[in-house]
Each structure stands twice: as structure tokens, then as C-alpha cells.
Design a protein around this motif. Structure first.
Motif, PDB file in Angstrom:
ATOM      1  N   ILE A   2     -16.487 -47.068  22.640  1.00  0.00           N
ATOM      2  CA  ILE A   2     -17.921 -47.256  22.439  1.00  0.00           C
ATOM      3  C   ILE A   2     -18.172 -48.080  21.178  1.00  0.00           C
ATOM      4  CG2 ILE A   2     -20.063 -46.061  21.807  1.00  0.00           C
ATOM      5  CD1 ILE A   2     -19.108 -43.762  23.655  1.00  0.00           C
ATOM      6  N   HIS A   3     -17.406 -47.837  20.125  1.00  0.00           N
ATOM      7  CA  HIS A   3     -17.618 -48.519  18.854  1.00  0.00           C
ATOM      8  C   HIS A   3     -16.959 -49.891  18.764  1.00  0.00           C
ATOM      9  CE1 HIS A   3     -19.777 -45.500  16.508  1.00  0.00           C
ATOM     10  NE2 HIS A   3     -19.154 -44.635  17.280  1.00  0.00           N
ATOM     11  N   MET A   4     -15.903 -50.141  19.539  1.00  0.00           N
ATOM     12  CA  MET A   4     -15.140 -51.369  19.325  1.00  0.00           C
ATOM     13  C   MET A   4     -14.963 -52.246  20.558  1.00  0.00           C
ATOM     14  SD  MET A   4     -12.294 -49.893  16.674  1.00  0.00           S
ATOM     15  CE  MET A   4     -11.362 -49.131  17.969  1.00  0.00           C
ATOM     16  N   GLY A   5     -15.405 -51.796  21.707  1.00  0.00           N
ATOM     17  CA  GLY A   5     -15.210 -52.571  22.930  1.00  0.00           C
ATOM     18  C   GLY A   5     -16.240 -53.670  23.119  1.00  0.00           C
ATOM     19  N   LYS A   6     -15.840 -54.691  23.822  1.00  0.00           N
ATOM     20  CA  LYS A   6     -16.728 -55.807  24.155  1.00  0.00           C
ATOM     21  C   LYS A   6     -17.564 -55.377  25.367  1.00  0.00           C
ATOM     22  CE  LYS A   6     -16.536 -60.796  24.791  1.00  0.00           C
ATOM     23  NZ  LYS A   6     -15.713 -61.973  24.585  1.00  0.00           N
ATOM     24  N   ILE A   7     -18.867 -55.258  25.182  1.00  0.00           N
ATOM     25  CA  ILE A   7     -19.745 -54.750  26.234  1.00  0.00           C
ATOM     26  C   ILE A   7     -19.792 -55.719  27.407  1.00  0.00           C
ATOM     27  CG2 ILE A   7     -22.110 -54.118  26.817  1.00  0.00           C
ATOM     28  CD1 ILE A   7     -22.440 -53.053  24.050  1.00  0.00           C
ATOM     29  N   ASN A  25     -24.971 -54.938  17.049  1.00  0.00           N
ATOM     30  CA  ASN A  25     -23.620 -55.211  16.573  1.00  0.00           C
ATOM     31  C   ASN A  25     -22.825 -56.060  17.552  1.00  0.00           C
ATOM     32  OD1 ASN A  25     -23.493 -53.029  18.383  1.00  0.00           O
ATOM     33  ND2 ASN A  25     -21.505 -52.439  17.596  1.00  0.00           N
ATOM     34  N   HIS A  26     -23.514 -56.743  18.435  1.00  0.00           N
ATOM     35  CA  HIS A  26     -22.827 -57.626  19.372  1.00  0.00           C
ATOM     36  C   HIS A  26     -23.442 -59.022  19.279  1.00  0.00           C
ATOM     37  CE1 HIS A  26     -21.775 -53.708  20.996  1.00  0.00           C
ATOM     38  NE2 HIS A  26     -20.680 -54.311  21.383  1.00  0.00           N
ATOM     39  N   MET A  65     -14.508 -49.870  28.512  1.00  0.00           N
ATOM     40  CA  MET A  65     -14.302 -49.437  29.893  1.00  0.00           C
ATOM     41  C   MET A  65     -14.542 -47.940  30.071  1.00  0.00           C
ATOM     42  SD  MET A  65     -10.916 -51.743  30.472  1.00  0.00           S
ATOM     43  CE  MET A  65     -10.877 -51.826  32.242  1.00  0.00           C
ATOM     44  N   ASP A  66     -14.369 -47.181  28.996  1.00  0.00           N
ATOM     45  CA  ASP A  66     -14.491 -45.726  29.049  1.00  0.00           C
ATOM     46  C   ASP A  66     -15.626 -45.301  28.122  1.00  0.00           C
ATOM     47  OD1 ASP A  66     -14.283 -42.983  28.935  1.00  0.00           O
ATOM     48  OD2 ASP A  66     -12.174 -42.955  28.312  1.00  0.00           O
ATOM     49  N   TYR A  67     -16.779 -45.012  28.695  1.00  0.00           N
ATOM     50  CA  TYR A  67     -17.954 -44.670  27.900  1.00  0.00           C
ATOM     51  C   TYR A  67     -17.874 -43.280  27.286  1.00  0.00           C
ATOM     52  CZ  TYR A  67     -20.169 -48.956  29.413  1.00  0.00           C
ATOM     53  OH  TYR A  67     -20.458 -50.277  29.621  1.00  0.00           O
ATOM     54  N   GLY A  92     -17.730 -57.157  28.897  1.00  0.00           N
ATOM     55  CA  GLY A  92     -16.818 -58.288  28.784  1.00  0.00           C
ATOM     56  C   GLY A  92     -17.492 -59.563  28.333  1.00  0.00           C
ATOM     57  N   THR A  93     -18.730 -59.461  27.822  1.00  0.00           N
ATOM     58  CA  THR A  93     -19.469 -60.679  27.475  1.00  0.00           C
ATOM     59  C   THR A  93     -20.089 -60.687  26.086  1.00  0.00           C
ATOM     60  OG1 THR A  93     -21.531 -59.862  28.428  1.00  0.00           O
ATOM     61  CG2 THR A  93     -20.080 -61.108  29.890  1.00  0.00           C
ATOM     62  N   MET A  94     -20.041 -59.591  25.350  1.00  0.00           N
ATOM     63  CA  MET A  94     -20.714 -59.562  24.058  1.00  0.00           C
ATOM     64  C   MET A  94     -19.713 -59.280  22.947  1.00  0.00           C
ATOM     65  SD  MET A  94     -24.198 -57.634  25.195  1.00  0.00           S
ATOM     66  CE  MET A  94     -25.139 -58.108  23.754  1.00  0.00           C
ATOM     67  N   ASP A  95     -19.408 -60.289  22.124  1.00  0.00           N
ATOM     68  CA  ASP A  95     -18.442 -60.163  21.033  1.00  0.00           C
ATOM     69  C   ASP A  95     -18.890 -59.063  20.072  1.00  0.00           C
ATOM     70  OD1 ASP A  95     -17.048 -62.340  22.112  1.00  0.00           O
ATOM     71  OD2 ASP A  95     -18.244 -63.767  20.960  1.00  0.00           O
ATOM     72  N   ASP A  96     -17.958 -58.160  19.727  1.00  0.00           N
ATOM     73  CA  ASP A  96     -18.279 -56.964  18.962  1.00  0.00           C
ATOM     74  C   ASP A  96     -17.959 -57.136  17.485  1.00  0.00           C
ATOM     75  OD1 ASP A  96     -19.123 -54.107  19.335  1.00  0.00           O
ATOM     76  OD2 ASP A  96     -17.241 -53.795  18.261  1.00  0.00           O
ATOM     77  N   LEU A  97     -18.972 -56.989  16.630  1.00  0.00           N
ATOM     78  CA  LEU A  97     -18.771 -57.093  15.182  1.00  0.00           C
ATOM     79  C   LEU A  97     -18.038 -55.866  14.645  1.00  0.00           C
ATOM     80  CD1 LEU A  97     -22.211 -58.468  13.953  1.00  0.00           C
ATOM     81  CD2 LEU A  97     -19.997 -59.607  13.790  1.00  0.00           C
ATOM     82  N   ARG A  98     -17.208 -56.076  13.642  1.00  0.00           N
ATOM     83  CA  ARG A  98     -16.421 -55.020  12.989  1.00  0.00           C
ATOM     84  C   ARG A  98     -17.297 -54.364  11.912  1.00  0.00           C
ATOM     85  NH1 ARG A  98     -10.751 -54.132  12.389  1.00  0.00           N
ATOM     86  NH2 ARG A  98     -10.316 -55.936  13.654  1.00  0.00           N
ATOM     87  N   LEU A  99     -18.252 -53.553  12.335  1.00  0.00           N
ATOM     88  CA  LEU A  99     -19.220 -52.983  11.402  1.00  0.00           C
ATOM     89  C   LEU A  99     -18.631 -51.948  10.459  1.00  0.00           C
ATOM     90  CD1 LEU A  99     -22.498 -52.664  13.486  1.00  0.00           C
ATOM     91  CD2 LEU A  99     -21.877 -54.357  11.776  1.00  0.00           C
ATOM     92  N   GLU A 100     -17.433 -51.448  10.728  1.00  0.00           N
ATOM     93  CA  GLU A 100     -16.818 -50.512   9.780  1.00  0.00           C
ATOM     94  C   GLU A 100     -16.278 -51.229   8.551  1.00  0.00           C
ATOM     95  OE1 GLU A 100     -13.478 -51.772  12.494  1.00  0.00           O
ATOM     96  OE2 GLU A 100     -15.564 -51.220  12.779  1.00  0.00           O
ATOM     97  N   SER A 101     -16.223 -52.546   8.588  1.00  0.00           N
ATOM     98  CA  SER A 101     -15.731 -53.349   7.469  1.00  0.00           C
ATOM     99  C   SER A 101     -16.836 -53.562   6.435  1.00  0.00           C
ATOM    100  CB  SER A 101     -15.260 -54.712   7.984  1.00  0.00           C
ATOM    101  OG  SER A 101     -15.180 -55.651   6.951  1.00  0.00           O
ATOM    102  N   ARG A 102     -16.552 -53.267   5.170  1.00  0.00           N
ATOM    103  CA  ARG A 102     -17.523 -53.474   4.092  1.00  0.00           C
ATOM    104  C   ARG A 102     -17.957 -54.939   4.044  1.00  0.00           C
ATOM    105  NH1 ARG A 102     -20.911 -50.569   1.869  1.00  0.00           N
ATOM    106  NH2 ARG A 102     -19.377 -48.956   1.555  1.00  0.00           N
ATOM    107  N   ARG A 103     -17.026 -55.873   4.252  1.00  0.00           N
ATOM    108  CA  ARG A 103     -17.341 -57.308   4.233  1.00  0.00           C
ATOM    109  C   ARG A 103     -18.396 -57.643   5.299  1.00  0.00           C
ATOM    110  NH1 ARG A 103     -12.747 -58.633   5.822  1.00  0.00           N
ATOM    111  NH2 ARG A 103     -13.281 -58.843   7.993  1.00  0.00           N
ATOM    112  N   VAL A 104     -18.224 -57.117   6.504  1.00  0.00           N
ATOM    113  CA  VAL A 104     -19.177 -57.381   7.585  1.00  0.00           C
ATOM    114  C   VAL A 104     -20.510 -56.697   7.282  1.00  0.00           C
ATOM    115  CG1 VAL A 104     -19.637 -57.061  10.046  1.00  0.00           C
ATOM    116  CG2 VAL A 104     -17.358 -57.748   9.286  1.00  0.00           C
TER     117      VAL A 104
END
Length: 130
Positions: free
Chosen positions: A105-110, A3-4, A97-99, A112-124
Motif C-alpha cells: 500500500i505504501h510503496m507499490g505503483k498504483i 504521493n504518486h 497487488m495486495d491491498y 501499474g501507472t502512477m510512479d510512487d514517491l519515497r515519502l519515508e525519505s527526509r529528502r523527499v
């Protein structure tokens, strides 16, 4: 499930360095291109760094993340706040930052380098499984 994505986005006001995690109430960040010189793809959402997943900086004051989401020990959390960038295929929340935080865990950019997909969105979800 992967998801990144790559590191195409920077958080506005935090183009270099760590971006504190934030949710709701206009605390989330607009996304900007990390490298404005990068070749972009023509998409239905305009020019984008990813061909299939698009970012959108339109604030939705009633937007939520839904839920439940689950933490590392199976504990569930529901979203009780309002306001997010619902039309974006990516999270705009900052860095993980807080594991121990299920939301980070679900929405942070890992890292600081991996863009996080909005997987809770039906469209995504529909794009992801296509």
C-alpha cells in the motif's frame, strides 16, 4: 497527501505488463524511462523526467525503509530487511497487488501507472513541502 506522479518510469525487465512487488536483497527493480524520446529536465541529478523529484538506480545494500508504517486498520509494521535504492526519490518495488499488505500500500505503483514517491525519505519530505 498526493504521493504518486505520472507514468514516466518502467521497471527494468517489466516494461510492459504487471511487475510483481519486491523488497530488498536485489529483488527490487531499476527504473528506466517509459518513453526515451520524452523531453527531460536538467537537474542537479542529471537529465530527469520530473523537475523536482529524481530517480537514481544506485543500489544501497544497507538501505531500509525505516518505520513504522501503518496498514489500513492501523496495524504497524517495521522494516527488518536490508537493501534498496535509497538515493532515489521514487520506490523501485513494483506494482501494488495486495491491498492487505501495508508495504505494498505504501510503496507499490498504483494500477501499474502512477510512479510512487519515497515519502519515508527526509529528502523527499523536504522537497514535497517546499
Amino acid at each position: 497527501v498526493m504521493n504518486h506522479m505520472a507514468n514516466e518510469f518502467a521497471f527494468e525487465g517489466h516494461e510492459r505488463g504487471v511487475t510483481p512487488f519486491a523488497m530488498h536483497d536485489h529483488e527490487e527493480y531499476k527504473l528506466g524511462l517509459r518513453n526515451p524520446e520524452r523531453q527531460l529536465f536538467q537537474t542537479p541529478a542529471g537529465e530527469q523526467p520530473y523537475e523536482d523529484f529524481w530517480y537514481n538506480n544506485t543500489w544501497d545494500p544497507q538501505g531500509t525503509y525505516g518505520g513504522p508504517i501503518y496498514g489500513r486498520w492501523g496495524e504497524s509494521e517495521m522494516d527488518s530487511g536490508r537493501g534498496t535504492y535509497s538515493a532515489s526519490d521514487f520506490h523501485h518495488n513494483g506494482d501494488l497487488m495486495d491491498y492487505a499488505s501495508p508495504w505494498q500500500i505504501h510503496m507499490g505503483k498504483i494500477y501499474g501507472t502512477m510512479d510512487d514517491l519515497r515519502l519515508e525519505s527526509r529528502r523527499v519530505q523536504e522537497k514535497y513541502i517546499a
